[in-house]
Design a protein around this motif. Structure first.
Motif, PDB file in Angstrom:
ATOM      1  N   SER A   1      -2.316  -3.672  -5.249  1.00 23.89           N
ATOM      2  CA  SER A   1      -1.823  -4.809  -4.473  1.00 23.89           C
ATOM      3  C   SER A   1      -0.959  -5.733  -5.318  1.00 23.89           C
ATOM      4  O   SER A   1      -0.006  -6.344  -4.816  1.00 23.89           O
ATOM      5  N   GLN A   2      -1.245  -5.862  -6.607  1.00 19.19           N
ATOM      6  CA  GLN A   2      -0.428  -6.693  -7.488  1.00 19.19           C
ATOM      7  C   GLN A   2       0.828  -5.965  -7.938  1.00 19.19           C
ATOM      8  O   GLN A   2       1.857  -6.592  -8.187  1.00 19.19           O
TER       9      GLN A   2
ATOM     10  N   ARG B   1      18.595 -10.142  -4.006  1.00 20.48           N
ATOM     11  CA  ARG B   1      17.164 -10.038  -3.692  1.00 20.48           C
ATOM     12  C   ARG B   1      16.349 -10.553  -4.881  1.00 20.48           C
ATOM     13  O   ARG B   1      16.367  -9.973  -5.962  1.00 20.48           O
ATOM     14  N   PRO B   2      15.579 -11.648  -4.721  1.00 24.15           N
ATOM     15  CA  PRO B   2      14.767 -12.161  -5.820  1.00 24.15           C
ATOM     16  C   PRO B   2      13.520 -11.309  -6.005  1.00 24.15           C
ATOM     17  O   PRO B   2      13.024 -10.677  -5.073  1.00 24.15           O
ATOM     18  N   SER B   3      12.999 -11.325  -7.222  1.00 25.86           N
ATOM     19  CA  SER B   3      11.758 -10.606  -7.494  1.00 25.86           C
ATOM     20  C   SER B   3      10.585 -11.343  -6.858  1.00 25.86           C
ATOM     21  O   SER B   3      10.464 -12.564  -6.963  1.00 25.86           O
ATOM     22  N   ASN B   4       9.705 -10.576  -6.203  1.00 23.16           N
ATOM     23  CA  ASN B   4       8.479 -11.161  -5.631  1.00 23.16           C
ATOM     24  C   ASN B   4       7.254 -10.736  -6.422  1.00 23.16           C
ATOM     25  O   ASN B   4       6.128 -10.835  -5.941  1.00 23.16           O
ATOM     26  N   SER B   5       7.463 -10.260  -7.637  1.00 19.38           N
ATOM     27  CA  SER B   5       6.365  -9.740  -8.439  1.00 19.38           C
ATOM     28  C   SER B   5       5.452 -10.868  -8.905  1.00 19.38           C
ATOM     29  O   SER B   5       5.908 -11.948  -9.305  1.00 19.38           O
ATOM     30  N   VAL B   6       4.145 -10.620  -8.864  1.00 16.87           N
ATOM     31  CA  VAL B   6       3.175 -11.586  -9.378  1.00 16.87           C
ATOM     32  C   VAL B   6       2.876 -11.332 -10.853  1.00 16.87           C
ATOM     33  O   VAL B   6       2.200 -12.137 -11.494  1.00 16.87           O
ATOM     34  N   LEU B   7       3.378 -10.231 -11.388  1.00 16.53           N
ATOM     35  CA  LEU B   7       3.256  -9.936 -12.810  1.00 16.53           C
ATOM     36  C   LEU B   7       4.418 -10.587 -13.560  1.00 16.53           C
ATOM     37  O   LEU B   7       5.408 -11.001 -12.943  1.00 16.53           O
TER      38      LEU B   7
ATOM     39  N   GLU C   1       0.810  -1.214   0.000  1.00 16.22           N
ATOM     40  CA  GLU C   1       0.000   0.000   0.000  1.00 16.22           C
ATOM     41  C   GLU C   1       0.845   1.266   0.000  1.00 16.22           C
ATOM     42  O   GLU C   1       0.312   2.364  -0.142  1.00 16.22           O
ATOM     43  N   VAL C   2       2.164   1.107   0.178  1.00 10.35           N
ATOM     44  CA  VAL C   2       3.043   2.277   0.160  1.00 10.35           C
ATOM     45  C   VAL C   2       3.024   2.893  -1.229  1.00 10.35           C
ATOM     46  O   VAL C   2       3.086   2.196  -2.241  1.00 10.35           O
TER      47      VAL C   2
END
Length: 703
Positions: free
Chosen positions: A632-633, A482-488, A186-187
């Motif tokens: 959120s995504q 740092r691995p990507s945590n993106s859901v896209l 939400e930042v």
């Protein structure tokens, strides 16, 4: 004072460097707080900065490092980007790397009877560590030696001495302040339910000029440092802060301060005036003096001498950094097409070309038509009379008079008159490069340093084959874990992988074709490896009349993700993207842009950009992108946004150059709203040769 890692000091040095190189003595009059905005020590004031000013401020006290970049966007509005490093804020062994934005607006200018009044937002859309709002008023006394400030604050600026919000008389909704971001996803959102809500508190202070270069500052602070007191051991014994500011000249201020009776800190502020060149007169060679016109016989001309005159002109133009593309003589008119590879201001190239024509051609040639070409594509034509040049060369108002008498029209095709020696053309360079990466949560700054080889080959008008090859020599871009945590789809968040596989990298390798498909139309076709992460095929069409403030464009791309080694391979991901774009010149150097279309992750949306460009080419801007990707995504930051700079090399060093140092600062790089980094997009390529830009920079016509 202590700082937990040496990388913070490295970040400090690199972030301060661009600000100090061209500071102006006129910028030290507005005192800047430790938050990098107009104020006393921690508290804001009612003033704003001089129009166009850029301030870099670094403040340091026990466990806290803050660096703020502030730009006075208009005479009344400023914006700031802040990067803070706070030890132990989230636990005994933690470090908070915080990014935040500020805005301030001058409601009233100071007069003999009225103070200056400013309203502002501090840390809006961030994590809310410094989240607050304020209204402040400031007034000068004793011929300017004494300045008094009083204000009303909300949020963090109401954490000491708070009382019921006076805005409650308008609505009971002002009584309750929102809680702020509930999670990292939400930042970045605008928490409007916090603005000017909850308790309010008074603050104030004074600044007194002890000597011409020394100011004493004292303030009553409404900031209780609640979070720091609870987690970092910050002690607050009094609401009063004190400081001494020394104005070192050249826009540099150094401050030592005492916070709340316990914490000693230091701050440095560096001011830059982008409107003023570091070397106002420049250090380029003087232009050729305009000589009295001669007849064809006096010049030794014969009826078959056009080829010889073209060769002579080509050498004279080349000496001025200009390339002769084509030349035609018609009765009393010379039509010249040139490519400018040296001068950032196209007006300067036109002025030098005009004087060379006047000195080299018989005085029977009374009118000069000078076409500006970019990559062999005619962009605009400037029509000048020999008589006007001769009359205005030494006129005190010669710049604006020569522009008033010049005619700027659409360029016509001259392919049949192309100089036989113009093509093919090969150019290359070998230069060092620095590639930084900012705001990694595990390290504030990473960078690679190495050598870059660039080459460009133009076999025919409009066709450009170019490439760049890099060899990394040292750096730490490859150390990110740092691995990507993106859901896209990972269209940008895997960018660090591209620095790990190979030290030799093909940064771009493309074939481009530029042409004019119709009146007021420009086109570009590109194929190859566009940038670090993508290659493919791209096409762009732009409509822009020479004197129009509006331009409309469309771009369509087939993009495929490149292999991590940045050599010749590809990965499995590919996509069709494209945008419709509108560009508008609002005047006064303000440029707007709207792009609507499909982005690299397949999301649809729009990007809004606003830039301010000064007459010397210095450019500062900001942008944001909203797409159909939910906040959120998207992840941390909620949506794509950033600020960007383009600093002309000639502004830095004084010698003529068309190159610029350009950088974009994104608080967070995510996959939503991501777009291709395409070289030579048409609007930026051609606008410098069109009417508005020529007018803005016509002051260099006689240089």
């Amino acid at each position: 004072m202590h700082i937990r890692s040496a990388s913070k000091i490295v970040a400090l040095c690199l972030l301060m460097l661009p600000a100090h190189i061209a500071a102006s003595d006129t910028l030290g009059g507005t005192h800047v707080s430790t938050f990098g905005t107009p104020g006393l020590i921690d508290m804001p004031s009612g003033f704003v900065l001089p129009d166009g000013a850029i301030h870099n401020t670094t403040a340091l006290h026990d466990g806290t490092f803050r660096h703020t970049l502030t730009f006075q966007i208009t005479p009344r509005l400023f914006g700031s980007f802040r990067y803070s490093i706070i030890d132990r804020l989230d636990g005994p062994n933690s470090t908070r790397y915080d990014r935040s934005f500020d805005l301030g607006y001058l409601l009233f200018k100071e007069t003999r009877t009225r103070p200056a009044v400013q309203i502002g937002l501090r840390d809006f859309g961030g994590t809310g560590v410094y989240g607050s709002e304020y209204v402040a008023a400031s007034k000068h006394f004793l011929s300017g030696r004494l300045t008094l400030t009083a204000g009303l604050g909300w949020g963090r600026l109401a954490s000491h001495g708070g009382f019921k919000n006076p805005l409650s008389i308008l609505s009971s909704g002002f009584d309750t302040r929102g809680e702020g971001p509930g999670s990292i996803s939400e930042v970045g959102r605008l928490e409007v339910d916090q603005w000017f809500r909850g308790d309010a508190a008074l603050f104030g202070g004074l600044s007194y000029q002890v000597t011409p270069n020394l100011h004493f500052n004292a303030e009553y602070s409404s900031d209780a440092y609640v979070q720091e007191g609870s987690h970092t051991g910050f002690e607050r014994n009094t609401p009063f802060n004190f400081g001494l500011t020394y104005q070192a000249g050249s826009g540099t201020n150094l401050t030592a301060f005492l916070l709340h009776g316990t914490e000693v800190g230091i701050a440095a502020n560096f001011a830059t005036d982008p409107k003023r060149d570091r070397i106002p007169s420049g250090i380029e060679a003087a232009p050729p003096a305009l000589l009295p016109g001669k007849t064809a016989e006096e010049l030794g001309w014969g009826p078959q001498d056009i080829a010889a005159s073209r060769s002579k002109l080509a050498l004279l133009l080349e000496d001025q950094g200009l390339r002769l593309d084509a030349l035609t003589l018609e009765s009393n008119t010379a039509i010249l097409r040139i490519s400018n590879s040296r001068y950032a201001a196209e007006a300067q190239a036109i002025g030098r070309a005009a004087r060379i024509l006047a000195n080299s051609l018989p005085k029977s040639i009374e009118e000069f038509h000078i076409d500006l070409a970019i990559h062999g594509m005619p962009v605009s034509r400037v029509i000048l009379r020999r008589q006007d040049l001769e009359e205005l060369e030494y006129d005190l108002d010669g710049a604006w008079k020569s522009f008033a008498l010049a005619r700027i029209v659409n360029a016509t095709d001259m392919s049949g008159a192309t100089s036989p020696d113009r093509y093919p053309q090969l150019s290359w360079s070998l230069t060092p490069y620095l590639e930084p990466e900012l705001f990694d949560p595990d390290a504030p700054i990473r960078a690679d340093l190495g050598l870059q080889f660039l080459a460009s080959y133009e076999p025919a008008p409009g066709l450009v084959l170019s490439g760049s090859l890099r060899q990394s020599l040292l750096g730490n871009l490859h150390t990110s874990t740092r691995p990507s945590n993106s859901v896209l789809p990972h269209v940008r968040t895997d960018v660090t992988e591209y620095s790990k596989q190979s030290d030799v990298q093909i940064k771009h390798l493309t074939a481009e074709y530029f042409f004019r498909p119709g009146r007021n139309l420009y086109a570009r076709l590109t194929t190859g490896y566009f940038e670090t992460m993508y290659g493919g095929v791209s096409g762009e069409l732009l409509w822009k009349p020479v004197h129009s403030s509006l331009a409309l464009g469309a771009e369509v791309n087939y993009a495929r993700q490149r292999a991590y080694d940045q050599l010749f391979g590809f990965r499995d991901y590919d996509i069709m993207t494209g945008h419709a774009s509108a560009y508008y010149d609002f005047g006064g150097g303000y440029l707007g842009q709207l792009d609507i279309g499909r982005y690299l992750a397949g999301d649809w949306g729009a990007t809004v950009s606003l830039d301010r460009e000064f007459n010397n080419g210095f450019r500062v801007g900001a942008f944001f992108t909203l797409t159909d990707t939910p906040f959120s995504q998207f992840g941390e930051g909620s949506f794509d946004k950033g600020i960007r700079f383009s600093i002309p090399i000639d502004w830095l060093v004084g010698s003529p150059s068309k190159e610029a140092f350009a950088t974009t600062i994104r608080p967070v790089l995510r996959d939503g709203g991501a777009r291709l980094e395409m070289r030579n997009r048409l609007n930026d390529l051609i606008r410098g040769a069109h009417g508005n830009e020529l007018e803005d920079r016509w002051g260099r016509f006689w240089r």
